[in-house]
Design a protein around this motif. Sequence first.
Motif, PDB file in Angstrom:
ATOM      1  N   LEU A 105      53.512  22.198  -3.592  1.00  0.00           N
ATOM      2  CA  LEU A 105      53.176  23.463  -2.775  1.00  0.00           C
ATOM      3  C   LEU A 105      51.798  23.235  -1.913  1.00  0.00           C
ATOM      4  O   LEU A 105      51.984  24.016  -1.013  1.00  0.00           O
ATOM      5  CB  LEU A 105      53.048  24.596  -3.956  1.00  0.00           C
ATOM      6  N   ASN A 106      50.916  22.455  -2.626  1.00  0.00           N
ATOM      7  CA  ASN A 106      49.670  22.149  -1.992  1.00  0.00           C
ATOM      8  C   ASN A 106      50.003  21.610  -0.423  1.00  0.00           C
ATOM      9  O   ASN A 106      49.316  21.828   0.446  1.00  0.00           O
ATOM     10  CB  ASN A 106      48.869  21.509  -2.688  1.00  0.00           C
ATOM     11  N   GLN A 107      50.929  20.606  -0.480  1.00  0.00           N
ATOM     12  CA  GLN A 107      51.367  19.921   0.599  1.00  0.00           C
ATOM     13  C   GLN A 107      51.926  20.715   1.897  1.00  0.00           C
ATOM     14  O   GLN A 107      51.638  20.728   2.807  1.00  0.00           O
ATOM     15  CB  GLN A 107      52.195  18.633   0.281  1.00  0.00           C
ATOM     16  N   ALA A 108      52.803  21.677   1.154  1.00  0.00           N
ATOM     17  CA  ALA A 108      53.504  22.689   2.010  1.00  0.00           C
ATOM     18  C   ALA A 108      52.334  23.422   2.677  1.00  0.00           C
ATOM     19  O   ALA A 108      52.688  23.698   3.913  1.00  0.00           O
ATOM     20  CB  ALA A 108      54.429  23.269   1.350  1.00  0.00           C
ATOM     21  N   GLN A 109      51.449  24.009   1.997  1.00  0.00           N
ATOM     22  CA  GLN A 109      50.421  24.843   2.410  1.00  0.00           C
ATOM     23  C   GLN A 109      49.559  24.147   3.609  1.00  0.00           C
ATOM     24  O   GLN A 109      49.431  24.828   4.610  1.00  0.00           O
ATOM     25  CB  GLN A 109      49.613  25.376   1.332  1.00  0.00           C
ATOM     26  N   ALA A 110      49.441  22.979   3.382  1.00  0.00           N
ATOM     27  CA  ALA A 110      48.653  22.154   4.219  1.00  0.00           C
ATOM     28  C   ALA A 110      49.477  21.848   5.566  1.00  0.00           C
ATOM     29  O   ALA A 110      48.689  22.018   6.701  1.00  0.00           O
ATOM     30  CB  ALA A 110      48.102  20.794   3.893  1.00  0.00           C
ATOM     31  N   LYS A 111      50.592  21.640   5.441  1.00  0.00           N
ATOM     32  CA  LYS A 111      51.340  21.596   6.793  1.00  0.00           C
ATOM     33  C   LYS A 111      51.405  22.902   7.531  1.00  0.00           C
ATOM     34  O   LYS A 111      51.509  23.059   8.706  1.00  0.00           O
ATOM     35  CB  LYS A 111      52.957  21.194   6.412  1.00  0.00           C
ATOM     36  N   PHE A 112      51.639  24.069   6.806  1.00  0.00           N
ATOM     37  CA  PHE A 112      51.674  25.430   7.675  1.00  0.00           C
ATOM     38  C   PHE A 112      50.239  25.697   8.163  1.00  0.00           C
ATOM     39  O   PHE A 112      50.347  26.088   9.287  1.00  0.00           O
ATOM     40  CB  PHE A 112      52.043  26.506   6.539  1.00  0.00           C
TER      41      PHE A 112
ATOM     42  N   VAL B  88      56.921  29.105  21.565  1.00  0.00           N
ATOM     43  CA  VAL B  88      57.000  27.799  20.684  1.00  0.00           C
ATOM     44  C   VAL B  88      58.406  28.090  19.859  1.00  0.00           C
ATOM     45  O   VAL B  88      58.916  29.008  19.671  1.00  0.00           O
ATOM     46  CB  VAL B  88      55.999  27.748  19.772  1.00  0.00           C
ATOM     47  N   ILE B  89      58.704  26.898  19.338  1.00  0.00           N
ATOM     48  CA  ILE B  89      60.081  26.735  18.645  1.00  0.00           C
ATOM     49  C   ILE B  89      59.368  26.734  17.164  1.00  0.00           C
ATOM     50  O   ILE B  89      58.584  25.636  17.209  1.00  0.00           O
ATOM     51  CB  ILE B  89      60.766  25.519  18.782  1.00  0.00           C
ATOM     52  N   VAL B  90      59.814  27.559  16.220  1.00  0.00           N
ATOM     53  CA  VAL B  90      59.372  27.649  14.763  1.00  0.00           C
ATOM     54  C   VAL B  90      60.481  26.963  13.917  1.00  0.00           C
ATOM     55  O   VAL B  90      61.598  27.648  14.016  1.00  0.00           O
ATOM     56  CB  VAL B  90      58.559  28.820  14.384  1.00  0.00           C
ATOM     57  N   ASP B  91      60.248  26.199  12.998  1.00  0.00           N
ATOM     58  CA  ASP B  91      61.130  25.900  11.975  1.00  0.00           C
ATOM     59  C   ASP B  91      61.095  26.787  10.753  1.00  0.00           C
ATOM     60  O   ASP B  91      60.058  27.227  10.021  1.00  0.00           O
ATOM     61  CB  ASP B  91      60.803  24.432  11.592  1.00  0.00           C
ATOM     62  N   VAL B  92      62.177  27.779  10.583  1.00  0.00           N
ATOM     63  CA  VAL B  92      62.036  28.671   9.672  1.00  0.00           C
ATOM     64  C   VAL B  92      62.826  28.226   8.560  1.00  0.00           C
ATOM     65  O   VAL B  92      62.962  29.148   7.583  1.00  0.00           O
ATOM     66  CB  VAL B  92      62.905  29.963  10.166  1.00  0.00           C
TER      67      VAL B  92
ATOM     68  N   TYR C  68      65.700  26.751  13.728  1.00  0.00           N
ATOM     69  CA  TYR C  68      64.452  26.853  14.693  1.00  0.00           C
ATOM     70  C   TYR C  68      64.678  28.304  15.376  1.00  0.00           C
ATOM     71  O   TYR C  68      65.750  28.342  15.821  1.00  0.00           O
ATOM     72  CB  TYR C  68      64.478  25.602  15.608  1.00  0.00           C
ATOM     73  N   VAL C  69      63.724  28.910  15.425  1.00  0.00           N
ATOM     74  CA  VAL C  69      63.608  30.111  16.266  1.00  0.00           C
ATOM     75  C   VAL C  69      62.538  30.239  17.552  1.00  0.00           C
ATOM     76  O   VAL C  69      61.549  29.510  16.948  1.00  0.00           O
ATOM     77  CB  VAL C  69      63.284  31.367  15.453  1.00  0.00           C
ATOM     78  N   GLU C  70      62.760  30.430  18.519  1.00  0.00           N
ATOM     79  CA  GLU C  70      61.836  30.670  19.445  1.00  0.00           C
ATOM     80  C   GLU C  70      60.874  31.934  19.215  1.00  0.00           C
ATOM     81  O   GLU C  70      61.411  33.015  19.090  1.00  0.00           O
ATOM     82  CB  GLU C  70      62.510  31.035  20.879  1.00  0.00           C
ATOM     83  N   LYS C  71      59.605  31.614  19.174  1.00  0.00           N
ATOM     84  CA  LYS C  71      58.714  32.842  18.998  1.00  0.00           C
ATOM     85  C   LYS C  71      57.454  32.761  19.860  1.00  0.00           C
ATOM     86  O   LYS C  71      57.137  31.709  20.498  1.00  0.00           O
ATOM     87  CB  LYS C  71      58.028  33.075  17.533  1.00  0.00           C
ATOM     88  N   THR C  72      56.863  33.901  20.227  1.00  0.00           N
ATOM     89  CA  THR C  72      55.625  33.785  20.954  1.00  0.00           C
ATOM     90  C   THR C  72      54.520  32.960  19.951  1.00  0.00           C
ATOM     91  O   THR C  72      54.558  32.929  18.628  1.00  0.00           O
ATOM     92  CB  THR C  72      55.227  35.089  21.309  1.00  0.00           C
TER      93      THR C  72
ATOM     94  N   LYS D  69      53.166  32.489   5.536  1.00  0.00           N
ATOM     95  CA  LYS D  69      53.640  31.383   4.742  1.00  0.00           C
ATOM     96  C   LYS D  69      52.797  30.869   3.934  1.00  0.00           C
ATOM     97  O   LYS D  69      52.766  30.609   2.592  1.00  0.00           O
ATOM     98  CB  LYS D  69      54.453  30.251   5.486  1.00  0.00           C
ATOM     99  N   VAL D  70      51.449  30.591   4.519  1.00  0.00           N
ATOM    100  CA  VAL D  70      50.373  30.071   3.788  1.00  0.00           C
ATOM    101  C   VAL D  70      49.856  31.221   2.499  1.00  0.00           C
ATOM    102  O   VAL D  70      49.688  30.751   1.469  1.00  0.00           O
ATOM    103  CB  VAL D  70      49.160  29.892   4.836  1.00  0.00           C
ATOM    104  N   ALA D  71      49.885  32.423   2.949  1.00  0.00           N
ATOM    105  CA  ALA D  71      49.481  33.492   1.978  1.00  0.00           C
ATOM    106  C   ALA D  71      50.635  33.624   0.837  1.00  0.00           C
ATOM    107  O   ALA D  71      50.080  33.829  -0.351  1.00  0.00           O
ATOM    108  CB  ALA D  71      49.503  34.934   2.679  1.00  0.00           C
TER     109      ALA D  71
END
Length: 151
Positions: free
Chosen positions: A40-47, A86-90, A95-99, A110-112
């Motif tokens: 979970l710490n690694q995932a948080q660092a990636k986000f 940008v393209i966001v991995d959801v 993947y979804v295009e978002k501003t 996600k981080v929160a």
Amino acid sequence: MATPSGQTVNVHDLDVPQLADVRKQLEDELAHLTNSFAQLNQAQAKFRACIENVAEISPNNAGKTILVPLTNSLYVPGKLADPENVIVDVGTGYYVEKTRTQATAHYTAKVAYLRSNLATLEETLQKKRDNLNYVTNILQGKLQAQAQAKA
């Protein structure tokens, strides 16, 4: 301590082999939870890194050459055509295009979420450590009592 049937058992009433089994089970659970905490710490660092990467994109970057990730270790050169989107991995390969603003909000959420899960998991880890120490102390006391009875 609760049994699989939901009954409570006093650990002082358990014999040495049973206490050793309980200790082993607690050690296994603690190892699994510790591994989950690290993931979970690694995932948080990636986000957090994603938030930083989105912040680096600006309208001035339009047409500039960038490296586009195809896999975790393979990147290809590309040009930034639309710096506002940008393209966001959801998740699970979608993947979804978002501003940029939406992407930042997505990753911040996600981080929160992970922060709250990490806090809960940390409390659980501390309780498991306390239980393990308690059972270990009882086991050591019983082993010393057995050694003194034999002597």
